[in-house]
Design a protein around this motif. Structure first.
Motif, short mmCIF file in Angstrom:
data_model
loop_
_atom_site.label_atom_id
_atom_site.label_comp_id
_atom_site.label_asym_id
_atom_site.label_seq_id
_atom_site.Cartn_x
_atom_site.Cartn_y
_atom_site.Cartn_z
N LEU A 21 66.06 66.54 77.91
CA LEU A 21 65.45 67.36 76.79
C LEU A 21 66.41 67.84 75.66
CD1 LEU A 21 63.72 70.13 79.27
CD2 LEU A 21 62.59 68.18 77.86
N GLN A 22 67.71 67.76 75.94
CA GLN A 22 68.61 67.93 75.09
C GLN A 22 68.77 66.84 73.70
OE1 GLN A 22 72.25 69.77 75.68
NE2 GLN A 22 73.46 68.18 74.74
N GLN A 23 68.40 65.35 74.34
CA GLN A 23 68.19 64.17 73.60
C GLN A 23 66.98 64.58 72.50
OE1 GLN A 23 70.16 61.17 76.56
NE2 GLN A 23 68.38 61.01 76.16
N LYS A 24 66.13 65.23 72.97
CA LYS A 24 64.85 65.46 72.33
C LYS A 24 64.91 66.75 71.37
CE LYS A 24 61.89 63.09 75.67
NZ LYS A 24 60.61 63.28 76.65
N ASN A 25 66.03 67.34 71.27
CA ASN A 25 66.40 68.45 70.51
C ASN A 25 65.56 69.75 70.96
OD1 ASN A 25 68.41 67.10 68.85
ND2 ASN A 25 66.59 66.21 67.74
#
Length: 257
Positions: A38-42
């Motif tokens: 989810l962090q990679q997807k901002n």
């Protein structure tokens, strides 16, 4: 090393690499992996405080200044599931982490000194609640779409196992005891198999270089001789498990032993 025939002296189930068992707290690695994806997807940042994502609508105002990364590493001060709580988890079959959180809405969450390691299943239920709120999906659905399907883990998930489950005293699980996994949710609900957990060893392929560096700051990571080691144990009514994955310095699986 996986052996063709596994020992089973309780019933007539034939055990093999696709036999499914509850893996308990190994689920927590999946929850952390979801957060990194989810962090990679901002969608979030694990160094943020919970209050950033719930604002004034956050039903548990007490936790608004707690960082996500501190919950991940069990140093947030959040109590464990059973501390001063009338545990009723075995009486209800919960369908989502959000449903579980409704049972904690009047609870005091902070009990321990912040910065000191205190293992907390409740902390991981809160992380699952965060994931559900940010994605609009149930925890089990987002695990399926973002991890299990991506790694071709067809014998893993949240449904009934294809093997019979027993307690530590070799008794079949009662209906109430089977409900514990639903209460464990994002802290310990997953089932899996030997074959699928070998596939799970490839989970770094789902992560960016930055995310893999963040893994080095997780409590289940250890560096050994310039190599990476991910390990966790799991215990739940009907299941006991241990996972150790060793990687080369480039995050390729070192071996299967």
């Amino acid at each position: 090393v996986y052996k063709r025939q596994a020992l089973n002296n309780i019933d007539k189930d034939i055990l093999n690499k696709n036999s499914e068992f509850l893996i308990g707290s190994i689920t927590k690695i999946f929850t952390v992996l979801l957060l990194l994806i989810l962090q990679q997807k901002n969608i979030l940042n694990i160094n943020d405080k919970l209050g950033k994502y719930f604002n004034n609508k956050f039903r548990i105002n007490e936790l608004k200044n707690i960082k996500i990364i501190d919950i991940i590493n069990h140093i947030s001060g959040i109590k464990n599931m059973f501390d001063n709580y009338n545990y009723q988890g075995l009486n209800i079959r919960f369908n989502s982490v959000t449903e579980i959180m409704d049972h904690f809405k009047n609870e005091k969450f902070l009990k321990h000194k912040k910065g000191k390691f205190n293992y907390s299943n409740l902390g991981y239920i809160i992380l699952g609640f965060l994931i559900e709120n940010l994605t609009g999906q149930t925890y089990k659905n987002i695990v399926r779409r973002n991890i299990l399907d991506k790694l071709d883990m067809n014998n893993s998930g949240f449904s009934k196992t294809n093997t019979k489950l027993y307690t530590a005293t070799r008794n079949k699980l009662t209906k109430k005891e089977k409900n514990e996994k639903y209460f464990a949710s994002s802290s310990g609900q997953l089932k899996s198999s030997i074959g699928d957990l070998i596939k799970f060893g490839n989970f770094p392929s789902l992560l960016t270089k930055e995310s893999k560096n963040l893994l080095k700051h997780m409590y289940f990571y250890k560096k050994e001789n310039n190599r990476h080691k991910i390990s966790h144990v799991g215990g739940i009514i009907g299941g006991s498990s241990k996972l150790i994955i060793r990687y080369k310095s480039n995050w390729k699986v070192k071996d299967m032993n």
